[in-house]
Write a protein that holds these residues in place. Structure first.
Motif, PDB file in Angstrom:
ATOM      1  N   LYS A  60       0.829  -1.205   0.000  1.00 29.22           N
ATOM      2  CA  LYS A  60       0.000   0.000   0.000  1.00 29.22           C
ATOM      3  C   LYS A  60       0.864   1.255   0.000  1.00 29.22           C
ATOM      4  O   LYS A  60       0.564   2.219  -0.679  1.00 29.22           O
ATOM      5  CB  LYS A  60      -0.919  -0.008   1.220  1.00 29.22           C
ATOM      6  CG  LYS A  60      -1.976  -1.078   1.152  1.00 29.22           C
ATOM      7  CD  LYS A  60      -2.856  -1.060   2.374  1.00 29.22           C
ATOM      8  CE  LYS A  60      -3.843  -2.210   2.297  1.00 29.22           C
ATOM      9  NZ  LYS A  60      -4.627  -2.320   3.515  1.00 29.22           N
ATOM     10  N   ALA A  61       1.922   1.242   0.790  1.00 28.87           N
ATOM     11  CA  ALA A  61       2.832   2.385   0.853  1.00 28.87           C
ATOM     12  C   ALA A  61       4.259   1.853   0.785  1.00 28.87           C
ATOM     13  O   ALA A  61       4.631   0.963   1.543  1.00 28.87           O
ATOM     14  CB  ALA A  61       2.631   3.158   2.147  1.00 28.87           C
ATOM     15  N   THR A  62       5.034   2.376  -0.134  1.00 35.02           N
ATOM     16  CA  THR A  62       6.405   1.898  -0.307  1.00 35.02           C
ATOM     17  C   THR A  62       7.286   3.028  -0.807  1.00 35.02           C
ATOM     18  O   THR A  62       6.793   4.023  -1.333  1.00 35.02           O
ATOM     19  CB  THR A  62       6.435   0.701  -1.275  1.00 35.02           C
ATOM     20  OG1 THR A  62       7.764   0.218  -1.372  1.00 35.02           O
ATOM     21  CG2 THR A  62       5.941   1.084  -2.634  1.00 35.02           C
ATOM     22  N   ILE A  63       8.588   2.865  -0.648  1.00 35.39           N
ATOM     23  CA  ILE A  63       9.515   3.905  -1.092  1.00 35.39           C
ATOM     24  C   ILE A  63      10.207   3.531  -2.402  1.00 35.39           C
ATOM     25  O   ILE A  63      11.021   4.281  -2.900  1.00 35.39           O
ATOM     26  CB  ILE A  63      10.556   4.224   0.004  1.00 35.39           C
ATOM     27  CG1 ILE A  63      11.295   2.963   0.447  1.00 35.39           C
ATOM     28  CG2 ILE A  63       9.888   4.896   1.182  1.00 35.39           C
ATOM     29  CD1 ILE A  63      12.372   3.204   1.474  1.00 35.39           C
ATOM     30  N   ASN A  79       9.389   1.539  -6.431  1.00 32.12           N
ATOM     31  CA  ASN A  79       8.303   1.295  -7.374  1.00 32.12           C
ATOM     32  C   ASN A  79       8.040  -0.216  -7.481  1.00 32.12           C
ATOM     33  O   ASN A  79       8.626  -0.909  -8.307  1.00 32.12           O
ATOM     34  CB  ASN A  79       8.670   1.883  -8.737  1.00 32.12           C
ATOM     35  CG  ASN A  79       7.512   1.917  -9.680  1.00 32.12           C
ATOM     36  OD1 ASN A  79       6.567   1.142  -9.546  1.00 32.12           O
ATOM     37  ND2 ASN A  79       7.586   2.805 -10.651  1.00 32.12           N
TER      38      ASN A  79
END
Length: 89
Positions: A40-43, A45
């Motif tokens: 859902k949230a990542t740093i 791609n």
């Protein structure tokens, strides 16, 4: 990782700017490849990484994580078994 980043650059996606020379993104790529789904949230791609990952990349990600775990277990064992914390040279 080299293969994945080359394919991402061809699409116009560049490596993260926050990881100049540290190599932390290697572990992040391995986590994404082993998880095999988008977060859902990542740093990094996730979608591009999963799109360009090959079957050998999954194997290499597993090997990297297993060897890191074994190294940490041996380091902790060595610290307590040989009392390396009390030695002064």
């Amino acid at each position: 990782m080299k293969h994945i980043e080359k394919k991402m650059r061809e699409e116009g996606i560049h490596e993260p700017l926050w990881d100049k020379g540290l190599g932390i993104r290697i572990n992040m790529y391995a986590i994404v490849i082993r998880r095999q789904k988008l977060a859902k949230a990542t740093i990094v791609n996730d979608e591009a990484i999963l799109r360009h990952a090959r079957p050998i990349d999954l194997f290499l990600a597993r090997v990297m994580h297993y060897t890191f775990t074994i190294t940490m277990i041996l380091a902790v064992y060595g610290y307590f078994a040989y009392d390396l914390g009390e030695r002064a040279y």
